[in-house]
Scaffold this active site. Structure first.
Site, short mmCIF file in Angstrom:
data_model
loop_
_atom_site.label_atom_id
_atom_site.label_comp_id
_atom_site.label_asym_id
_atom_site.label_seq_id
_atom_site.Cartn_x
_atom_site.Cartn_y
_atom_site.Cartn_z
N HIS A 58 81.64 -2.82 70.40
CA HIS A 58 81.53 -3.60 71.65
C HIS A 58 80.86 -4.93 71.34
CE1 HIS A 58 81.30 -3.54 76.20
NE2 HIS A 58 80.54 -4.58 75.90
N HIS A 87 81.56 -9.21 72.00
CA HIS A 87 82.33 -10.34 72.53
C HIS A 87 82.25 -11.49 71.53
CE1 HIS A 87 82.70 -8.63 76.64
NE2 HIS A 87 81.58 -8.04 76.30
N HIS A 101 84.95 -2.33 80.81
CA HIS A 101 83.54 -2.34 81.19
C HIS A 101 83.40 -1.60 82.53
CE1 HIS A 101 83.36 -5.38 78.14
NE2 HIS A 101 82.11 -5.73 78.40
N GLU A 124 77.82 -0.46 84.28
CA GLU A 124 76.69 -1.27 83.84
C GLU A 124 75.94 -1.72 85.09
OE1 GLU A 124 75.82 -5.28 81.12
OE2 GLU A 124 77.80 -4.95 81.99
N ASP A 166 76.45 -9.08 73.14
CA ASP A 166 76.39 -10.53 72.92
C ASP A 166 75.07 -10.83 72.22
OD1 ASP A 166 78.76 -11.45 74.78
OD2 ASP A 166 77.56 -10.08 75.99
#
Length: 340
Positions: free
Chosen positions: A24, A26, A204, A207, A286
């Site tokens: 996972h 980005h 996603h 979250e 990220d």
């Protein structure tokens, strides 16, 4: 598993040195701040409000994080820019012991959803990834993502780009963006298109919205992995369903704490999810935005939950088995993890 207080520096060193698999990530969100600043200077672009005084990315909350992310991404304007970005990201990953990674790539940022332009961006990124595999021993695969807050119609363009370029390197399709915009079922057409092209599916969910969002992703999109998914812990029947179906959770503990989903790592449910039988993996999401690396994720989890080398090796193998890659690539990964 041991008492976290029993970890000495030698055991932590061994844990941090383990080979890692990250599912996972980005690609724009993994861009080192110095890389984006340098690119902005080359192009003479002002990036007001993107960086803090210490040079790191600056944002107030999740929505502002998305705005900062898109502002930083605005300087990435060509296939060559993305080739350089891919190289920079893989260098960071390799330095943290990552031997295999999957990265989310959006046609919205790579050619504006135009299929011809997308192919050019994709070719540039794949060439950079191939060179990194040769030079650094790290393997990369791409997951095409639509952006939720751009809406279902824009998502169809991303799904078409994904379907037309599915193969050895583009192996999956997913969705990121603002989880509070729209519903999972709104994007079913795009996910069906990707599925028919042979792509593996993730999205996603869980979250920011609660467990029902995870259930919706499973029921309406038929995904085999969930990005984050941590709020499932609020519905133990759902966790049992996830375990029963063998759905893998792409858990990003540092990201969840940094963005305030949980107040501290000790409150994070990754250990409870794992103990309940859910397949959990570890990723950074990220990393420079959340001041994290895979090494730091491993160290923090070891210190907080007392996980040992065996725990992290098991999770890495879970990640390899859940990876959207060919059987040959998976076999090679598992051999590398076993030999370590």
């Amino acid at each position: 598993m041991r008492d976290p207080r029993d970890h000495d520096e030698e055991s932590l060193h061994r844990i941090k040195a383990l080979p890692k698999v990250e599912l996972h990530l980005h690609i724009e969100g993994a861009a080192p701040p110095a890389f984006i600043r340098g690119l902005a200077q080359e192009k003479k672009v002002r990036l007001d409000g993107v960086f803090a005084e210490d040079g790191t990315y600056e944002y107030r909350d999740f929505v502002h994080f998305l705005q900062t992310y898109e502002a930083a991404t605005s300087v990435l304007r060509s296939p060559e820019d993305y080739a350089r970005l891919t190289r920079a990201v893989l260098e960071e990953c390799a330095q943290n012991g990552v031997i295999y990674a999957e990265t989310f790539i959006s046609p919205d940022f790579c050619g504006g959803g135009d299929l011809g332009a997308w192919r050019e961006y994709l070719h540039a990124m794949q060439e950079a990834a191939d060179a990194a595999e040769r030079d650094m021993g790290i393997t990369l695969r791409g997951i095409v993502t639509c952006v939720r807050h751009f809406g279902p119609e824009v998502a169809k363009k991303s799904a078409l780009c994904a379907a037309e370029t599915a193969g050895e390197w583009i192996t999956g399709f997913g969705m990121g963006g603002d989880e509070n915009k729209g519903e999972q079922r709104d994007f079913a057409y795009s996910f069906d298109m990707a599925r028919e092209a042979g792509l593996r599916l993730t999205t996603h969910a869980g979250e920011w919205r609660g467990p029902q969002e995870v259930r919706n992703a499973i029921e309406h999109l038929g995904v085999e992995r969930i990005g984050h998914g941590v709020r499932a812990i609020e519905d133990l029947a759902l966790v049992d369903l996830i375990a029963e179906k063998g759905i893998t959770l792409e858990v990003c503990p540092g990201s969840n704490v940094q963005l305030g989903v949980y107040p501290k790592l000790s409150a994070h449910p990754i250990q409870k999810l794992r103990a309940r039988g859910a397949k959990v993996t570890i990723s950074t999401d990220d990393p420079p935005f959340f001041h994290s690396t895979m090494v730091q994720e491993y160290e923090n989890l070891a210190r907080t939950f007392g996980w040992e080398e065996e725990d992290f090796t098991e999770i890495a193998k879970t990640s390899a088995n859940a990876a959207f890659c060919s059987a040959d690539t998976r076999e090679a990964l598992l051999k590398r993890l076993e030999s370590a």
